[in-house]
Enzyme design. Structure first.
Site, PDB file in Angstrom:
ATOM      1  N   GLY A 130       0.826  -1.212   0.000  1.00 52.03           N
ATOM      2  CA  GLY A 130       0.000   0.000   0.000  1.00 52.03           C
ATOM      3  C   GLY A 130       0.848   1.245   0.000  1.00 52.03           C
ATOM      4  CD  GLU A 249      12.979 -10.720  -5.907  1.00 51.53           C
ATOM      5  OE1 GLU A 249      12.150 -10.619  -6.797  1.00 51.53           O
ATOM      6  OE2 GLU A 249      13.291 -11.771  -5.377  1.00 51.53           O
ATOM      7  CD  GLU A 386       6.256   9.832 -18.681  1.00 50.17           C
ATOM      8  OE1 GLU A 386       6.193   8.916 -17.834  1.00 50.17           O
ATOM      9  OE2 GLU A 386       5.538   9.861 -19.700  1.00 50.17           O
TER      10      GLU A 386
HETATM   11  C1  LIG Z   1       0.251  -2.560 -13.110  1.00 47.45           C
HETATM   12  C2  LIG Z   1       0.470  -1.621 -11.935  1.00 47.45           C
HETATM   13  C3  LIG Z   1       0.591  -2.165 -10.664  1.00 47.45           C
HETATM   14  C4  LIG Z   1       0.759  -1.326  -9.567  1.00 47.45           C
HETATM   15  N1  LIG Z   1       0.826  -1.872  -8.299  1.00 47.45           N
HETATM   16  C5  LIG Z   1       0.951  -1.081  -7.232  1.00 47.45           C
HETATM   17  C6  LIG Z   1       0.963  -1.632  -5.908  1.00 47.45           C
HETATM   18  O1  LIG Z   1       0.860  -2.854  -5.726  1.00 47.45           O
HETATM   19  N2  LIG Z   1       1.047  -0.790  -4.857  1.00 47.45           N
HETATM   20  C7  LIG Z   1       1.153   0.563  -5.019  1.00 47.45           C
HETATM   21  O2  LIG Z   1       1.257   1.261  -4.022  1.00 47.45           O
HETATM   22  N3  LIG Z   1       1.127   1.141  -6.258  1.00 47.45           N
HETATM   23  C8  LIG Z   1       1.022   0.331  -7.354  1.00 47.45           C
HETATM   24  N4  LIG Z   1       0.981   0.891  -8.623  1.00 47.45           N
HETATM   25  C9  LIG Z   1       0.994   2.339  -8.757  1.00 47.45           C
HETATM   26  C10 LIG Z   1       2.274   2.883  -9.340  1.00 47.45           C
HETATM   27  O3  LIG Z   1       3.294   2.848  -8.387  1.00 47.45           O
HETATM   28  C11 LIG Z   1       1.950   4.317  -9.800  1.00 47.45           C
HETATM   29  O4  LIG Z   1       1.001   4.235 -10.853  1.00 47.45           O
HETATM   30  C12 LIG Z   1       3.181   5.037 -10.285  1.00 47.45           C
HETATM   31  O5  LIG Z   1       4.048   5.282  -9.219  1.00 47.45           O
HETATM   32  C13 LIG Z   1       2.804   6.369 -10.978  1.00 47.45           C
HETATM   33  O6  LIG Z   1       2.010   7.116 -10.127  1.00 47.45           O
HETATM   34  P1  LIG Z   1       0.612   7.758 -10.615  1.00 47.45           P
HETATM   35  O7  LIG Z   1      -0.165   6.659 -11.291  1.00 47.45           O
HETATM   36  O8  LIG Z   1      -0.014   8.423  -9.453  1.00 47.45           O
HETATM   37  O9  LIG Z   1       0.982   8.792 -11.706  1.00 47.45           O
HETATM   38  P2  LIG Z   1       1.563  10.256 -11.460  1.00 47.45           P
HETATM   39  O10 LIG Z   1       2.693  10.213 -10.496  1.00 47.45           O
HETATM   40  O11 LIG Z   1       0.423  11.179 -11.155  1.00 47.45           O
HETATM   41  O12 LIG Z   1       2.143  10.579 -12.889  1.00 47.45           O
HETATM   42  C14 LIG Z   1       1.299  10.933 -13.998  1.00 47.45           C
HETATM   43  C15 LIG Z   1       2.195  11.193 -15.193  1.00 47.45           C
HETATM   44  O13 LIG Z   1       3.066  12.294 -14.906  1.00 47.45           O
HETATM   45  C16 LIG Z   1       4.437  11.905 -15.034  1.00 47.45           C
HETATM   46  N5  LIG Z   1       5.240  12.541 -13.997  1.00 47.45           N
HETATM   47  C17 LIG Z   1       5.008  12.545 -12.652  1.00 47.45           C
HETATM   48  N6  LIG Z   1       5.986  13.208 -12.002  1.00 47.45           N
HETATM   49  C18 LIG Z   1       6.868  13.606 -12.956  1.00 47.45           C
HETATM   50  C19 LIG Z   1       8.100  14.322 -12.918  1.00 47.45           C
HETATM   51  N7  LIG Z   1       8.635  14.738 -11.771  1.00 47.45           N
HETATM   52  N8  LIG Z   1       8.756  14.541 -14.105  1.00 47.45           N
HETATM   53  C20 LIG Z   1       8.232  14.114 -15.278  1.00 47.45           C
HETATM   54  N9  LIG Z   1       7.068  13.439 -15.388  1.00 47.45           N
HETATM   55  C21 LIG Z   1       6.396  13.186 -14.243  1.00 47.45           C
HETATM   56  C22 LIG Z   1       4.421  10.390 -14.848  1.00 47.45           C
HETATM   57  O14 LIG Z   1       5.547   9.763 -15.425  1.00 47.45           O
HETATM   58  C23 LIG Z   1       3.115  10.011 -15.517  1.00 47.45           C
HETATM   59  O15 LIG Z   1       3.283   9.920 -16.910  1.00 47.45           O
HETATM   60  C24 LIG Z   1       0.821   0.078  -9.740  1.00 47.45           C
HETATM   61  C25 LIG Z   1       0.710   0.622 -11.041  1.00 47.45           C
HETATM   62  C26 LIG Z   1       0.523  -0.212 -12.123  1.00 47.45           C
HETATM   63  C27 LIG Z   1       0.403   0.388 -13.492  1.00 47.45           C
END
Ligand SMILES: Cc1cc2nc3c(=O)[nH]c(=O)nc-3n(C[C@H](O)[C@H](O)[C@H](O)COP(=O)(O)OP(=O)(O)OC[C@H]3O[C@@H](n4cnc5c(N)ncnc54)[C@H](O)[C@@H]3O)c2cc1C
Length: 402
Positions: A130, A249, A386
Site C-alpha cells: 500500500g 530484486e 518519465e
Molecule cells: C500494473 C500496476 C501495478 C501497480 N501496483 C501497485 C501496488 O501494488 N502498490 C502501489 O502502491 N502502487 C502500485 N501501482 C501504482 C504505481 O506505483 C503508480 O502508478 C506510479 O508510481 C505512478 O504514479 P501515478 O499513477 O499516481 O501517476 P503520477 O505520479 O500522477 O504521474 C502521472 C504522469 O506524470 C508523469 N510525472 C510525474 N511526475 C513527474 C516528474 N517529476 N517529471 C516528469 N514526469 C512526471 C508520470 O511519469 C506520468 O506519466 C501500480 C501501477 C501499475 C500500473
C-alpha cells in the site's frame, strides 16, 4: 572473451532442472485453477511455494532457514532464467515475495518475521503493497493516509489506489503519515494491516484486459484500528525503508523483462510470414524493417541487462537498471504495436485472453492488441518512464534538475 558459465554454475543449473522436473506444478494443474490476482494464491501455488521453500529453491540467495541455499548472484540469474523457460511462476504473489517479505526480514521485529514474513515464504499468506494514493504516485512522499498512535494502537484513515492484489491479500504493507508537521519525507511510517480489519473497504478497478479478474484496487481506511506492535522498524523512518524495500530484486527484474521481450519477438517472427504475405512489396519492406529493428532492440536489451548485472555482481552500482526499465518496457510496447499494425483490421478482435496460471506482465498473453493495451502496466508501474528518464538525466548524464 569468455561467454559461458563456470562448471559450478552449470552444476547448479543441472541440479535445479532435475529438481524442477520432479517437483514443478504441471501446466494442467495451473490452468485448472488459475491465479486471478497477485494477492490470490490457488492451492497449487501455495503447495508450490512450500515445496520451493522446503527444497531451498524459493529465494536461492537466502540462507536455508529462509527458503534458500546461499547461492551467488550468477546462480540466481540462472535460476530465474530456468524458471521462466520452464514456464513455472516463482510466485503468484509478486509483491509479497519480492518486496514485502524481504522488507519485513530486513526491518521487522522477530514476531513480525514469524507472523508475517515466514507465512509468505511458506505459501500460507499473501500480502499487498500500500504505497500509491490518488495524490501520491511518482511523488510517494506526498502520501496522506494518516496513522495516529493512540495508546497501544494506531487509528488509520485515508485511501490507497492501484494496490495490486488487495482484493485477495491477507495483509497490507501500508505506508502512512505518522507526523504531518515535519518535511514530508520525514513523517512516514510502515504498518502491517490485516486486510480483514473492520473499516477497510476494497474496491477493485476493472481493467481493459480481463475485466472479470481485476488485480488493481482502491483501498479505503475508515478508523481502522491496528496494534502499535505492527509498526515496522522505527516510527517516521518509512521513507528510508521504502527505498530499501524497492531495491529488493531490482537487480534481477530485468531478466523477466528481457525474457518476455524475447518470447514476444519469437512469436512475432513466427507470425510475420503469414501476416506480411498479403502486403504489397513496399508495405512488406516497411514491416520487415520494423521487425528487424525490434529484433536488434531485443538483443540490445539482453546485452544491457548483462552489462548492468555484471557491475552489480561485482558490487558496483548500475545505472543500466533505469535504462533497462525504460528500454525493455517500451520495446515490449513497440513489439505489440508493430505486430497489431501489421496484423491490420483483424487485430481489433479482442477478448481471447487465456490465463495459464501466471499473471506476469512480462509474459505475452492474448492478441497483439491486448498485449499492447497491457504493455502500459510495465511502462508505469515501479517508476513511470518519465521518472526513469529523470533519473537517467540526473544520475547517468549528470544534467541539472529540470
Ligand atoms: C500494473 C500496476 C501495478 C501497480 N501496483 C501497485 C501496488 O501494488 N502498490 C502501489 O502502491 N502502487 C502500485 N501501482 C501504482 C504505481 O506505483 C503508480 O502508478 C506510479 O508510481 C505512478 O504514479 P501515478 O499513477 O499516481 O501517476 P503520477 O505520479 O500522477 O504521474 C502521472 C504522469 O506524470 C508523469 N510525472 C510525474 N511526475 C513527474 C516528474 N517529476 N517529471 C516528469 N514526469 C512526471 C508520470 O511519469 C506520468 O506519466 C501500480 C501501477 C501499475 C500500473
Amino acid at each position: 572473451m569468455k561467454l559461458r558459465f563456470d562448471a559450478s554454475v552449470e552444476a547448479f543449473r543441472a541440479e535445479l532442472l532435475e529438481w524442477l522436473a520432479a517437483n514443478r506444478p504441471t501446466p494442467e494443474e495451473m490452468a485448472a485453477d488459475p491465479s486471478v490476482s497477485t494477492g490470490h494464491a490457488p492451492a497449487w501455488a501455495r503447495r508450490w511455494t512450500r515445496t520451493m521453500f522446503d527444497g531451498g529453491w524459493l529465494v536461492p540467495g537466502w540462507p536455508r532457514e529462509l527458503g534458500g541455499r546461499n547461492a551467488g548472484a550468477i546462480e540466481t540469474l540462472v535460476y530465474i532464467e530456468e524458471l521462466a523457460k520452464a514456464r513455472v511462476p516463482r510466485t503468484t504473489n509478486v509483491q509479497g515475495l519480492g518486496i514485502v517479505a524481504p522488507s519485513i526480514i530486513d526491518y521487522g521485529s522477530e514476531a513480525q518475521i514469524r507472523d508475517y514474513a515466514m507465512p509468505i515464504l511458506r505459501g500460507e499468506a499473501t500480502a499487498c503493497l500500500g504505497m500509491s494514493e490518488p495524490g501520491a504516485g511518482s511523488d510517494l512522499a506526498s502520501l496522506s493516509t494518516r496513522a495516529v498512535l493512540d495508546g497501544d494502537h494506531f487509528v488509520i484513515n485515508g485511501q490507497k489506489v492501484w494496490t495490486s492484489g488487495a482484493n485477495y491479500a491477507d495483509f497490507c504493507f501500508l505506508f502512512c503519515r505518522t507526523d504531518p508537521d515535519v518535511p514530508k519525507h520525514k513523517g512516514i511510517s510502515i504498518v502491517l494491516v490485516d486486510m480483514k480489519t473492520p473499516g477497510i473497504t476494497v474496491r477493485p478497478l476493472p481493467e481493459i484486459i480481463r475485466p472479470e479478474h481485476p488485480d488493481l484496487n482502491e483501498v479505503f481506511f475508515s478508523d481502522v484500528v491496528v496494534p502499535a506492535e505492527n509498526l515496522v522498524g522505527e516510527m517516521n523512518n518509512g521513507w528510508a525503508m521504502a527505498n530499501g524495500s524497492l531495491a529488493h530484486e531490482r537487480g534481477m527484474v530485468w531478466v523477466g523483462a528481457v525474457m518476455g521481450l524475447e518470447e514476444a519477438l519469437e512469436k512475432l517472427l513466427h507470425d510475420a510470414p503469414r501476416l506480411t504475405a498479403p502486403m504489397t512489396p513496399d508495405e512488406r519492406a516497411v514491416a520487415i524493417d520494423q521487425i528487424v529493428r525490434l529484433a536488434i532492440d531485443t538483443t540490445a536489451a539482453r546485452c544491457l541487462g548483462y552489462r548492468g548485472f555484471a557491475k552489480l555482481a561485482r558490487g558496483g552500482s548500475a545505472p543500466e537498471q533505469a535504462l533497462m526499465k525504460v528500454f525493455a518496457s517500451e520495446t515490449r510496447q513497440r513489439i505489440a504495436l508493430v505486430a497489431a499494425e501489421i496484423q491490420g483490421a483483424t487485430s481489433v478482435e479482442v477478448g481471447s485472453v487465456g490465463i495459464d496460471g501466471h499473471l506476469s506482465v512480462d509474459e505475452p498473453q492474448g492478441t497483439w492488441l491486448e498485449q499492447y493495451f497491457h504493455s502500459f502496466a510495465n511502462t508505469i508501474s515501479a517508476g513511470a518512464s518519465e521518472i526513469q528518464r529523470n533519473i537517467i538525466a540526473e544520475r547517468v548524464l549528470g544534467l541539472p534538475r529540470g
